[in-house]
Scaffold this motif. Structure first.
Motif, mmCIF file in Angstrom:
data_model
loop_
_atom_site.group_PDB
_atom_site.id
_atom_site.type_symbol
_atom_site.label_atom_id
_atom_site.label_comp_id
_atom_site.label_asym_id
_atom_site.label_seq_id
_atom_site.Cartn_x
_atom_site.Cartn_y
_atom_site.Cartn_z
ATOM 1 N N ASN A 5 16.129 -2.632 -0.399
ATOM 2 C CA ASN A 5 17.285 -2.119 -1.155
ATOM 3 C C ASN A 5 17.550 -0.658 -0.832
ATOM 4 O OD1 ASN A 5 17.821 -4.515 -2.427
ATOM 5 N ND2 ASN A 5 16.756 -3.998 -4.323
ATOM 6 N N GLY A 6 16.682 -0.065 -0.017
ATOM 7 C CA GLY A 6 16.913 1.305 0.416
ATOM 8 C C GLY A 6 16.355 2.369 -0.500
ATOM 9 N N VAL A 7 15.419 2.020 -1.366
ATOM 10 C CA VAL A 7 14.862 3.015 -2.285
ATOM 11 C C VAL A 7 13.336 2.994 -2.230
ATOM 12 C CG1 VAL A 7 16.832 2.874 -3.848
ATOM 13 C CG2 VAL A 7 14.847 1.426 -4.254
ATOM 14 N N PHE A 8 12.754 4.101 -2.607
ATOM 15 C CA PHE A 8 11.306 4.204 -2.736
ATOM 16 C C PHE A 8 10.896 3.662 -4.105
ATOM 17 C CE2 PHE A 8 12.438 7.380 0.373
ATOM 18 C CZ PHE A 8 11.393 7.354 1.295
ATOM 19 N N GLU A 9 9.908 2.806 -4.118
ATOM 20 C CA GLU A 9 9.400 2.279 -5.381
ATOM 21 C C GLU A 9 8.589 3.371 -6.081
ATOM 22 O OE1 GLU A 9 10.065 -0.535 -6.691
ATOM 23 O OE2 GLU A 9 10.795 -1.799 -5.055
ATOM 24 N N GLU A 10 9.153 3.966 -7.123
ATOM 25 C CA GLU A 10 8.470 5.074 -7.781
ATOM 26 C C GLU A 10 7.202 4.631 -8.513
ATOM 27 O OE1 GLU A 10 10.840 7.656 -10.068
ATOM 28 O OE2 GLU A 10 12.236 8.100 -8.454
ATOM 29 N N ASP A 11 7.123 3.344 -8.863
ATOM 30 C CA ASP A 11 5.954 2.839 -9.592
ATOM 31 C C ASP A 11 5.004 2.071 -8.683
ATOM 32 O OD1 ASP A 11 6.864 3.843 -12.088
ATOM 33 O OD2 ASP A 11 8.229 2.143 -12.283
ATOM 34 N N ILE A 12 5.010 2.400 -7.387
ATOM 35 C CA ILE A 12 4.229 1.625 -6.438
ATOM 36 C C ILE A 12 2.740 1.610 -6.782
ATOM 37 C CG2 ILE A 12 4.101 3.622 -4.888
ATOM 38 C CD1 ILE A 12 4.139 -0.094 -3.849
ATOM 39 N N SER A 13 2.194 2.745 -7.212
ATOM 40 C CA SER A 13 0.769 2.791 -7.550
ATOM 41 C C SER A 13 0.463 1.946 -8.774
ATOM 42 C CB SER A 13 0.322 4.237 -7.784
ATOM 43 O OG SER A 13 0.417 4.988 -6.582
ATOM 44 N N ASP A 14 1.364 1.970 -9.756
ATOM 45 C CA ASP A 14 1.167 1.144 -10.954
ATOM 46 C C ASP A 14 1.231 -0.339 -10.611
ATOM 47 O OD1 ASP A 14 0.957 3.436 -12.494
ATOM 48 O OD2 ASP A 14 3.080 3.455 -13.042
ATOM 49 N N VAL A 15 2.121 -0.692 -9.681
ATOM 50 C CA VAL A 15 2.220 -2.087 -9.246
ATOM 51 C C VAL A 15 0.910 -2.531 -8.603
ATOM 52 C CG1 VAL A 15 3.356 -3.651 -7.615
ATOM 53 C CG2 VAL A 15 4.731 -2.043 -8.962
ATOM 54 N N CYS A 16 0.382 -1.682 -7.725
ATOM 55 C CA CYS A 16 -0.883 -2.020 -7.067
ATOM 56 C C CYS A 16 -2.013 -2.177 -8.089
ATOM 57 C CB CYS A 16 -1.246 -0.938 -6.046
ATOM 58 S SG CYS A 16 -0.122 -0.833 -4.631
ATOM 59 N N ASP A 17 -2.071 -1.265 -9.037
ATOM 60 C CA ASP A 17 -3.123 -1.330 -10.058
ATOM 61 C C ASP A 17 -3.031 -2.622 -10.872
ATOM 62 O OD1 ASP A 17 -4.066 1.124 -9.262
ATOM 63 O OD2 ASP A 17 -3.057 2.254 -10.852
ATOM 64 N N LEU A 18 -1.800 -3.021 -11.205
ATOM 65 C CA LEU A 18 -1.603 -4.240 -11.988
ATOM 66 C C LEU A 18 -2.087 -5.470 -11.229
ATOM 67 C CD1 LEU A 18 -0.401 -5.665 -14.488
ATOM 68 C CD2 LEU A 18 1.791 -5.757 -13.252
ATOM 69 N N ILE A 19 -1.754 -5.540 -9.957
ATOM 70 C CA ILE A 19 -2.168 -6.686 -9.140
ATOM 71 C C ILE A 19 -3.693 -6.704 -8.995
ATOM 72 C CG2 ILE A 19 -1.985 -7.793 -6.884
ATOM 73 C CD1 ILE A 19 0.557 -7.919 -8.614
ATOM 74 N N HIS A 20 -4.278 -5.561 -8.747
ATOM 75 C CA HIS A 20 -5.731 -5.488 -8.590
ATOM 76 C C HIS A 20 -6.458 -5.860 -9.881
ATOM 77 C CE1 HIS A 20 -5.186 -2.483 -5.047
ATOM 78 N NE2 HIS A 20 -5.189 -3.732 -4.637
ATOM 79 N N LYS A 21 -5.884 -5.469 -10.997
ATOM 80 C CA LYS A 21 -6.488 -5.775 -12.294
ATOM 81 C C LYS A 21 -6.637 -7.278 -12.494
ATOM 82 C CE LYS A 21 -5.751 -5.046 -17.265
ATOM 83 N NZ LYS A 21 -4.831 -4.446 -18.283
ATOM 84 N N HIS A 22 -5.748 -8.041 -11.871
ATOM 85 C CA HIS A 22 -5.775 -9.494 -12.020
ATOM 86 C C HIS A 22 -6.305 -10.184 -10.758
ATOM 87 C CE1 HIS A 22 -3.105 -8.322 -15.317
ATOM 88 N NE2 HIS A 22 -3.444 -9.472 -15.878
ATOM 89 N N GLY A 23 -7.036 -9.438 -9.951
ATOM 90 C CA GLY A 23 -7.745 -10.048 -8.833
ATOM 91 C C GLY A 23 -6.935 -10.284 -7.583
ATOM 92 N N GLY A 24 -5.695 -9.810 -7.538
ATOM 93 C CA GLY A 24 -4.867 -10.029 -6.359
ATOM 94 C C GLY A 24 -4.976 -8.902 -5.354
ATOM 95 N N GLN A 25 -4.370 -9.124 -4.198
ATOM 96 C CA GLN A 25 -4.346 -8.130 -3.137
ATOM 97 C C GLN A 25 -2.911 -7.664 -2.921
ATOM 98 O OE1 GLN A 25 -7.580 -7.398 -1.126
ATOM 99 N NE2 GLN A 25 -7.904 -8.004 -3.247
ATOM 100 N N VAL A 26 -2.752 -6.500 -2.308
ATOM 101 C CA VAL A 26 -1.426 -5.932 -2.085
ATOM 102 C C VAL A 26 -1.178 -5.763 -0.593
ATOM 103 C CG1 VAL A 26 0.112 -3.978 -2.508
ATOM 104 C CG2 VAL A 26 -1.513 -4.690 -4.281
ATOM 105 N N TYR A 27 -0.145 -6.440 -0.118
ATOM 106 C CA TYR A 27 0.288 -6.320 1.279
ATOM 107 C C TYR A 27 1.525 -5.435 1.294
ATOM 108 C CZ TYR A 27 1.847 -7.772 5.964
ATOM 109 O OH TYR A 27 2.230 -7.797 7.270
ATOM 110 N N LEU A 28 1.448 -4.322 2.007
ATOM 111 C CA LEU A 28 2.576 -3.396 2.069
ATOM 112 C C LEU A 28 3.223 -3.455 3.438
ATOM 113 C CD1 LEU A 28 3.071 -0.102 0.371
ATOM 114 C CD2 LEU A 28 3.379 -0.080 2.839
ATOM 115 N N ASP A 29 4.475 -3.881 3.460
ATOM 116 C CA ASP A 29 5.251 -3.953 4.696
ATOM 117 C C ASP A 29 5.883 -2.588 4.933
ATOM 118 O OD1 ASP A 29 7.105 -4.322 6.705
ATOM 119 O OD2 ASP A 29 7.829 -6.242 5.963
ATOM 120 N N GLY A 30 5.360 -1.855 5.900
ATOM 121 C CA GLY A 30 5.883 -0.509 6.181
ATOM 122 C C GLY A 30 6.966 -0.521 7.230
#
Length: 372
Positions: free
Chosen positions: A87-112
């Motif tokens: 969408n052309g924007v930086f996800e300002e809550d990217i760290s919070d998103v990662c923390d949420l996924i990790h808290k529930h045992g998931g992994q985070v794949y970041l497409d750069g």
């Protein structure tokens, strides 16, 4: 987090990972702002896709993300995020998103895919992602689009190293508990024809040069958005109107523009002038000043054959058709070889160009038919 492995790393890695994770952990969350290759990769890796909504600014809708995480917490494998988003924007809550996924045992794949907006300014690993896919194209001097090569390193955190693909020639230094499976590339380090280009670019630019390129790329994108905002609706601006440079059609009916750092201001202005002029041509049709069927917009592009034809029955002048703006006057005019093609018609009315079967007949068959 243990052994849950991110989708899209490779089918071979997925197969290796599938040996050790509990059955059923297959749900991959993918924001609607992600690049289309993200759900495609997850699907190919055997994942079940769960879309996540975006908010009015184009960011991940955190409330919806939390609801989807809670719904699939027992089967959550990963989330795939394009950063900066499609969408052309930086996800300002990217760290919070990662923390949420990790808290529930998931992994985070970041497409750069938009590393052009990050180099020298930030580090994807700091956001909290477990896998970072860093494209070389449009960031490190590799062509983008038009069939240009797409490649780049995929970095993983230590806990995922045991699940990386192996190679029969260049052995990975893995511990005894590693469980890689198969080879995914004949060349262990990628294309020998492409990588030296990026290496030379990085060496010549240096750290300061790479950072400056990122800054100019972001500045160029925001400059163009500012020039065009009075003429076109800017779909997403992020919370503070900060744009990452890219270009595609990620949302139906929209065009995302990517100037990167390589265009000077004069070139940016020429592009903006053309877009503004196109909008004015649209407005003339909307206001009834121009025929809705035969007009500059629908009849373009105008070939040299068209412009020099002895008969001219269009409701606008030859000059406007040939030179709609000053910068395309004769000395710099690029003449299209053909006029508009009806792509949709061609897509819907297929024509077989295969030669007849007789062409494939062998000389023996011809001799046999002649003798009979």
């Amino acid at each position: 987090m243990g052994a849950r492995q991110p989708a899209g790393l490779s089918p071979a890695t997925l197969r290796a990972w599938a040996r050790v994770v509990p059955e059923g952990i297959r749900v991959c969350l993918i924001p609607k702002s992600a690049h289309g290759t993200n759900p495609a990769s997850a699907q190919m890796a055997g994942m079940k896709i769960q879309p996540v909504e975006v908010d009015k600014n184009g960011n991940i809708d955190i409330a919806h993300l939390k609801a989807m995480v809670d719904k699939h917490k027992e089967n959550l494998a990963a989330i795939m995020i394009t950063y900066p988003s499609t969408n052309g924007v930086f996800e300002e809550d990217i760290s919070d998103v990662c923390d949420l996924i990790h808290k529930h045992g998931g992994q985070v794949y970041l497409d750069g895919a938009n590393m052009n907006a990050q180099v020298g300014l930030c580090r994807p690993g700091d956001y909290g992602s477990d896998v970072s896919h860093l494209n070389l194209h449009k960031t490190f001097c590799i062509p983008h689009g038009g069939g240009g090569p797409g490649m780049g390193p995929i970095g993983v955190k230590n806990h995922l190293v045991p699940y990386l693909p192996s190679h029969p020639v260049v052995a990975l230094q893995l511990d005894k508990d590693a469980c890689p499976l198969g080879t995914i590339s004949a060349a262990p380090w990628g294309s020998s024809a492409i990588l030296p280009i990026s290496w030379a670019y990085i060496k010549m630019m240096g750290g300061k040069g790479l950072k400056h390129a990122s800054e100019i790329a972001i500045l160029n994108a925001n400059y163009m958005a500012k020039r065009l905002e009075k003429h076109y609706k800017v779909l997403f601006r992020g919370a503070r109107g900060f744009h990452a440079p890219t270009m595609s059609w990620p949302v139906a009916g929209t065009l995302m523009i990517e100037p990167t750092e390589s265009e000077d201001k004069a070139e940016l202005d020429r592009f903006c002038d053309a877009m503004i002029n196109i909008r004015q041509e649209i407005a003339e049709i909307e206001e009834g000043k121009m025929d809705s069927t035969v007009n500059l917009l629908k009849m373009s592009p105008h070939t040299l054959t068209c412009i020099t034809s002895p008969n001219w029955d269009r409701p606008y002048s030859r000059e406007v058709a040939a030179f709609p703006l000053p910068f395309v006057k004769p000395e710099s005019k690029f003449w299209p070889t053909i006029a508009r093609i009806d792509d949709i018609y061609g897509d819907q009315h297929l024509v077989c160009t295969c030669p007849p079967m007789e062409v494939y007949e062998s000389p023996f068959s011809e001799q046999k038919r002649a003798s009979s």
